[in-house]
Design a protein around this motif. Structure first.
Motif, PDB file in Angstrom:
ATOM      1  N   ARG A 137     107.384 115.655 208.409  1.00  0.00           N
ATOM      2  CA  ARG A 137     108.333 116.221 209.373  1.00  0.00           C
ATOM      3  C   ARG A 137     108.730 117.637 208.979  1.00  0.00           C
ATOM      4  O   ARG A 137     108.851 118.521 209.834  1.00  0.00           O
ATOM      5  CB  ARG A 137     109.569 115.327 209.459  1.00  0.00           C
ATOM      6  N   TYR A 138     108.938 117.844 207.682  1.00  0.00           N
ATOM      7  CA  TYR A 138     109.288 119.173 207.181  1.00  0.00           C
ATOM      8  C   TYR A 138     108.186 120.181 207.511  1.00  0.00           C
ATOM      9  O   TYR A 138     108.462 121.300 207.958  1.00  0.00           O
ATOM     10  CB  TYR A 138     109.514 119.089 205.670  1.00  0.00           C
ATOM     11  N   ARG A 139     106.928 119.784 207.312  1.00  0.00           N
ATOM     12  CA  ARG A 139     105.820 120.697 207.587  1.00  0.00           C
ATOM     13  C   ARG A 139     105.706 120.999 209.078  1.00  0.00           C
ATOM     14  O   ARG A 139     105.361 122.121 209.472  1.00  0.00           O
ATOM     15  CB  ARG A 139     104.513 120.094 207.062  1.00  0.00           C
ATOM     16  N   GLN A 140     105.990 120.013 209.903  1.00  0.00           N
ATOM     17  CA  GLN A 140     105.975 120.244 211.345  1.00  0.00           C
ATOM     18  C   GLN A 140     107.047 121.239 211.758  1.00  0.00           C
ATOM     19  O   GLN A 140     106.846 122.055 212.656  1.00  0.00           O
ATOM     20  CB  GLN A 140     106.169 118.925 212.085  1.00  0.00           C
ATOM     21  N   LYS A 141     108.196 121.186 211.080  1.00  0.00           N
ATOM     22  CA  LYS A 141     109.302 122.091 211.390  1.00  0.00           C
ATOM     23  C   LYS A 141     109.056 123.499 210.866  1.00  0.00           C
ATOM     24  O   LYS A 141     109.443 124.486 211.494  1.00  0.00           O
ATOM     25  CB  LYS A 141     110.602 121.553 210.775  1.00  0.00           C
ATOM     26  N   THR A 142     108.446 123.603 209.684  1.00  0.00           N
ATOM     27  CA  THR A 142     108.350 124.897 209.005  1.00  0.00           C
ATOM     28  C   THR A 142     106.971 125.541 209.076  1.00  0.00           C
ATOM     29  O   THR A 142     106.843 126.742 208.853  1.00  0.00           O
ATOM     30  CB  THR A 142     108.718 124.740 207.520  1.00  0.00           C
ATOM     31  N   GLY A 143     105.942 124.737 209.348  1.00  0.00           N
ATOM     32  CA  GLY A 143     104.587 125.282 209.320  1.00  0.00           C
ATOM     33  C   GLY A 143     104.108 125.582 207.913  1.00  0.00           C
ATOM     34  O   GLY A 143     103.215 126.412 207.720  1.00  0.00           O
ATOM     35  N   SER A 144     104.672 124.927 206.913  1.00  0.00           N
ATOM     36  CA  SER A 144     104.319 125.177 205.519  1.00  0.00           C
ATOM     37  C   SER A 144     102.822 124.969 205.275  1.00  0.00           C
ATOM     38  O   SER A 144     102.230 124.007 205.756  1.00  0.00           O
ATOM     39  CB  SER A 144     105.108 124.236 204.599  1.00  0.00           C
ATOM     40  N   ALA A 145     102.245 125.898 204.489  1.00  0.00           N
ATOM     41  CA  ALA A 145     100.834 125.799 204.133  1.00  0.00           C
ATOM     42  C   ALA A 145     100.639 125.291 202.708  1.00  0.00           C
ATOM     43  O   ALA A 145      99.515 125.264 202.210  1.00  0.00           O
ATOM     44  CB  ALA A 145     100.177 127.170 204.278  1.00  0.00           C
ATOM     45  N   ALA A 146     101.716 124.895 202.047  1.00  0.00           N
ATOM     46  CA  ALA A 146     101.613 124.391 200.674  1.00  0.00           C
ATOM     47  C   ALA A 146     100.833 123.082 200.647  1.00  0.00           C
ATOM     48  O   ALA A 146     100.787 122.336 201.631  1.00  0.00           O
ATOM     49  CB  ALA A 146     103.013 124.179 200.094  1.00  0.00           C
ATOM     50  N   HIS A 147     100.217 122.813 199.504  1.00  0.00           N
ATOM     51  CA  HIS A 147      99.488 121.557 199.320  1.00  0.00           C
ATOM     52  C   HIS A 147     100.421 120.553 198.669  1.00  0.00           C
ATOM     53  O   HIS A 147     100.822 120.710 197.505  1.00  0.00           O
ATOM     54  CB  HIS A 147      98.255 121.770 198.444  1.00  0.00           C
ATOM     55  N   PHE A 148     100.792 119.514 199.401  1.00  0.00           N
ATOM     56  CA  PHE A 148     101.666 118.460 198.904  1.00  0.00           C
ATOM     57  C   PHE A 148     100.840 117.232 198.517  1.00  0.00           C
ATOM     58  O   PHE A 148      99.965 116.804 199.271  1.00  0.00           O
ATOM     59  CB  PHE A 148     102.682 118.034 199.973  1.00  0.00           C
ATOM     60  N   ASP A 149     101.143 116.676 197.354  1.00  0.00           N
ATOM     61  CA  ASP A 149     100.489 115.458 196.899  1.00  0.00           C
ATOM     62  C   ASP A 149     101.590 114.518 196.404  1.00  0.00           C
ATOM     63  O   ASP A 149     102.258 114.817 195.406  1.00  0.00           O
ATOM     64  CB  ASP A 149      99.505 115.772 195.780  1.00  0.00           C
ATOM     65  N   ILE A 150     101.805 113.404 197.102  1.00  0.00           N
ATOM     66  CA  ILE A 150     102.860 112.461 196.728  1.00  0.00           C
ATOM     67  C   ILE A 150     102.195 111.170 196.278  1.00  0.00           C
ATOM     68  O   ILE A 150     101.539 110.493 197.067  1.00  0.00           O
ATOM     69  CB  ILE A 150     103.820 112.206 197.896  1.00  0.00           C
ATOM     70  N   ARG A 151     102.364 110.846 195.002  1.00  0.00           N
ATOM     71  CA  ARG A 151     101.644 109.724 194.408  1.00  0.00           C
ATOM     72  C   ARG A 151     102.582 108.566 194.085  1.00  0.00           C
ATOM     73  O   ARG A 151     103.671 108.766 193.561  1.00  0.00           O
ATOM     74  CB  ARG A 151     100.984 110.164 193.092  1.00  0.00           C
ATOM     75  N   CYS A 152     102.105 107.364 194.368  1.00  0.00           N
ATOM     76  CA  CYS A 152     102.807 106.157 193.928  1.00  0.00           C
ATOM     77  C   CYS A 152     102.208 105.786 192.580  1.00  0.00           C
ATOM     78  O   CYS A 152     101.091 105.261 192.501  1.00  0.00           O
ATOM     79  CB  CYS A 152     102.620 105.025 194.944  1.00  0.00           C
ATOM     80  N   GLU A 153     102.940 106.091 191.519  1.00  0.00           N
ATOM     81  CA  GLU A 153     102.365 105.972 190.181  1.00  0.00           C
ATOM     82  C   GLU A 153     103.456 105.697 189.158  1.00  0.00           C
ATOM     83  O   GLU A 153     104.554 106.247 189.226  1.00  0.00           O
ATOM     84  CB  GLU A 153     101.629 107.278 189.825  1.00  0.00           C
ATOM     85  N   ASP A 154     103.149 104.840 188.204  1.00  0.00           N
ATOM     86  CA  ASP A 154     104.027 104.567 187.077  1.00  0.00           C
ATOM     87  C   ASP A 154     103.861 105.705 186.070  1.00  0.00           C
ATOM     88  O   ASP A 154     102.738 106.027 185.667  1.00  0.00           O
ATOM     89  CB  ASP A 154     103.643 103.228 186.442  1.00  0.00           C
ATOM     90  N   VAL A 155     104.951 106.316 185.657  1.00  0.00           N
ATOM     91  CA  VAL A 155     104.880 107.438 184.713  1.00  0.00           C
ATOM     92  C   VAL A 155     104.225 107.007 183.403  1.00  0.00           C
ATOM     93  O   VAL A 155     103.632 107.835 182.706  1.00  0.00           O
ATOM     94  CB  VAL A 155     106.294 108.009 184.466  1.00  0.00           C
ATOM     95  N   ALA A 156     104.294 105.727 183.078  1.00  0.00           N
ATOM     96  CA  ALA A 156     103.648 105.236 181.867  1.00  0.00           C
ATOM     97  C   ALA A 156     102.143 105.471 181.903  1.00  0.00           C
ATOM     98  O   ALA A 156     101.495 105.576 180.851  1.00  0.00           O
ATOM     99  CB  ALA A 156     103.940 103.748 181.680  1.00  0.00           C
ATOM    100  N   HIS A 157     101.560 105.566 183.112  1.00  0.00           N
ATOM    101  CA  HIS A 157     100.118 105.784 183.268  1.00  0.00           C
ATOM    102  C   HIS A 157      99.801 107.199 183.753  1.00  0.00           C
ATOM    103  O   HIS A 157      98.651 107.504 184.053  1.00  0.00           O
ATOM    104  CB  HIS A 157      99.544 104.763 184.256  1.00  0.00           C
ATOM    105  N   PHE A 158     100.795 108.033 183.811  1.00  0.00           N
ATOM    106  CA  PHE A 158     100.651 109.395 184.322  1.00  0.00           C
ATOM    107  C   PHE A 158      99.828 110.255 183.368  1.00  0.00           C
ATOM    108  O   PHE A 158     100.017 110.224 182.149  1.00  0.00           O
ATOM    109  CB  PHE A 158     102.052 109.990 184.507  1.00  0.00           C
ATOM    110  N   GLN A 159      98.891 111.014 183.937  1.00  0.00           N
ATOM    111  CA  GLN A 159      98.087 111.955 183.167  1.00  0.00           C
ATOM    112  C   GLN A 159      98.530 113.375 183.504  1.00  0.00           C
ATOM    113  O   GLN A 159      98.554 113.764 184.674  1.00  0.00           O
ATOM    114  CB  GLN A 159      96.598 111.780 183.478  1.00  0.00           C
TER     115      GLN A 159
END
Length: 233
Positions: A137-159
């Motif tokens: 929704r934010y990108r639709q409002k702003t036209g942002s060209a940033a690359h967003f990556d939202i991960r469902c991940e346990d920090v214990a396994h985070f690289q």
């Protein structure tokens, strides 16, 4: 409601006097103003939902470190921008990461600040779905060209990814999990890469202070700012 307020006001005047009562009313009005400005208006402006505190989801998660996790509470732009102002960096040169990203509000802050590569790491699938919806929704409002990556991940396994990193933490976890996370940052730091940590509500500041590879740049009651350095020779 008006009668209850008037009754409470009279009681407070009797118990604390005019000076303390006026100070209390001012603080309450200031809090309500900041809540309206930083939370309600932000969500309304971008058509998102980030202001509601969440905690019930924690009991539904699977993790060996669940006892270390903290509930979701939204960050505010005034704190984020104040922290970022301490660093003389070019946002486009850094990969921005919010660890414990919740509903994605800080990811949107990062875009507003000029970061192009923006990643959120969140344990709870419910919050990840909300964050993805909010960012869309934010990108639709702003036209942002940033690359967003939202991960469902346990920090214990985070690289820890390569390259320059600016990592944001809003007291997402404590204890053993924070120790593990700091281990990962320390092991990942080598060469000339830059790793900074913006730590809002630094409840584990003593764990950072105990690390030779973590330099404290700023520390106060509201936040800490750290740089991870290489200790290898």
């Amino acid at each position: 409601m008006a009668r209850r307020f008037y009754t409470r006001l009279q009681r407070q005047l009797r118990q604390q006097g005019w000076r303390h009562t006026l100070a209390s009313l001012y603080q309450r009005a200031q809090y309500r103003y900041r809540y309206l400005r930083d939370d309600v208006l932000f969500d309304k402006r971008y058509g998102v939902e980030t202001r509601r505190i969440e905690s019930a989801y924690l009991s539904q998660q699977q993790s060996d470190y669940l006892d270390s996790a903290e509930f979701y509470e939204p960050s505010r732009w005034r704190h984020f921008s104040r922290m970022l102002a301490h660093l003389s960096i070019q946002p486009s040169d850094f990969h921005f990461m919010d660890i414990g990203a919740g509903k994605g509000r800080v990811l949107m802050f990062a875009d507003r600040a000029g970061f192009h590569q923006i990643t959120g790491v969140e344990l709870a699938p419910q919050l990840v779905e909300t964050a993805q919806r909010n960012v869309q929704r934010y990108r639709q409002k702003t036209g942002s060209a940033a690359h967003f990556d939202i991960r469902c991940e346990d920090v214990a396994h985070f690289q820890v990814p390569a390259g320059n990193l600016l990592i944001y933490l809003y007291n997402p976890f404590r204890g053993e999990l924070m120790q593990l996370f700091l281990d990962k940052l320390q092991q990942a730091q080598q060469g000339d890469r830059l790793i900074y940590v913006l730590y809002r509500n630094p409840a584990c500041a003593e764990l950072f202070a105990a690390r030779r590879a973590v330099q404290c740049l700023v520390l106060n009651n509201e936040y800490g700012i750290y740089q991870v350095i290489s200790t290898r020779r």
